[in-house]
Design a protein around this motif. Structure first.
Motif, short mmCIF file in Angstrom:
data_model
loop_
_atom_site.label_atom_id
_atom_site.label_comp_id
_atom_site.label_asym_id
_atom_site.label_seq_id
_atom_site.Cartn_x
_atom_site.Cartn_y
_atom_site.Cartn_z
N SER A 158 0.39 -0.84 -0.11
CA SER A 158 -0.07 -0.07 0.14
C SER A 158 0.47 1.13 0.14
N ARG A 202 2.82 5.20 4.57
CA ARG A 202 2.60 4.00 5.85
C ARG A 202 2.10 3.82 6.18
N ASP A 203 1.58 2.17 5.90
CA ASP A 203 0.82 1.37 6.52
C ASP A 203 0.05 1.35 7.83
N GLU A 204 -1.01 2.14 7.94
CA GLU A 204 -1.10 2.03 8.62
C GLU A 204 -2.71 0.97 8.47
N SER A 213 -5.95 3.12 3.72
CA SER A 213 -4.37 2.25 3.82
C SER A 213 -4.70 1.44 3.36
N LYS A 242 -5.69 0.43 0.11
CA LYS A 242 -5.01 0.70 -1.58
C LYS A 242 -3.92 -0.86 -2.28
N HIS A 260 -3.41 -5.36 6.97
CA HIS A 260 -2.29 -5.64 6.00
C HIS A 260 -2.08 -7.07 5.95
#
Length: 203
Positions: free
Chosen positions: A57, A60-62, A67, A70, A132
């Motif tokens: 993504s 930043r991976d949040e 996020s 994406k 994620h």
């Protein structure tokens, strides 16, 4: 030998030669047929393929849907007829599974399966996860049908891919066509074997 006996012998020999020639021609004809006509099955070509993966993504991976969504996997129907994906699965290399539920992919259409939450449409489905799941650096996603049979897979990073080498970019103009330059690992990839089903998006 009398003339009549000699003539009969010559007639039998001619018939045998003609029969042998016909048999040889039939063998040659079978050998010249295409593999499919000769009874040899051609390799199965999947109707639905994994055509793109956005494993990393952008940014930043949040743990919020902006996020998470994406991060997606895109499937495309390569035929002109709709394909019923009910019961089909997407699975990562550690066992996390997403199951399609009451969804038909139209002929020549594509659908993206996003990681986070959202409202299912004809072109976008959502796993409803809070974390994620696709590894930024390397991984494999496998598509199987409702009987568990292998359909297609896609790998990225250092994992050797079994099929063709398709790009992992965004080819549908959704505005998120960015590369995988962010190689940070996901710190929340601890779940194994969990199964998410998408809601009743019927078409």
């Amino acid at each position: 030998m009398s003339a009549s006996v000699f003539a009969t012998a010559r007639s039998l020999s001619a018939r045998r030669l003609a029969a042998a020639a016909l048999a040889a021609g039939a063998v040659v004809g079978v050998a010249a047929l295409p593999a499919s006509a000769a009874g040899v099955a051609r390799p199965h070509q999947p109707q639905v393929k994994i055509t793109a993966v956005q494993a990393d993504s952008p940014g930043r991976d949040e743990r919020h849907d902006r996020s998470l969504n994406k991060e997606w996997v895109e499937l495309s129907n390569t035929t002109r007829r709709a394909v019923n994906l009910d019961g089909w699965t997407l699975r990562d290399n550690v066992g996390r599974t997403y199951t399609f539920h009451h969804y038909r992919l139209g002929g020549r259409d594509s659908v993206r399966v996003h990681t986070g939450q959202g409202r299912d449409t004809r072109t976008d489905l959502y796993q409803g996860r809070r974390n994620h799941i696709w590894d930024n650096v390397r991984g494999t996603v496998t598509l199987r049908d409702d009987r568990g049979r292998f359909v297609d897979d896609e790998s990225w990073g250092r994992v050797r891919h079994q099929g063709d080498n398709r790009g992992h970019g965004d080819n549908r103009g959704h505005g998120d066509n960015r590369g995988h330059g962010d190689n940070r690992g996901h710190g929340d990839n601890h779940g194994r074997g969990d199964d998410h089903r998408q809601g009743g998006n019927r078409h």
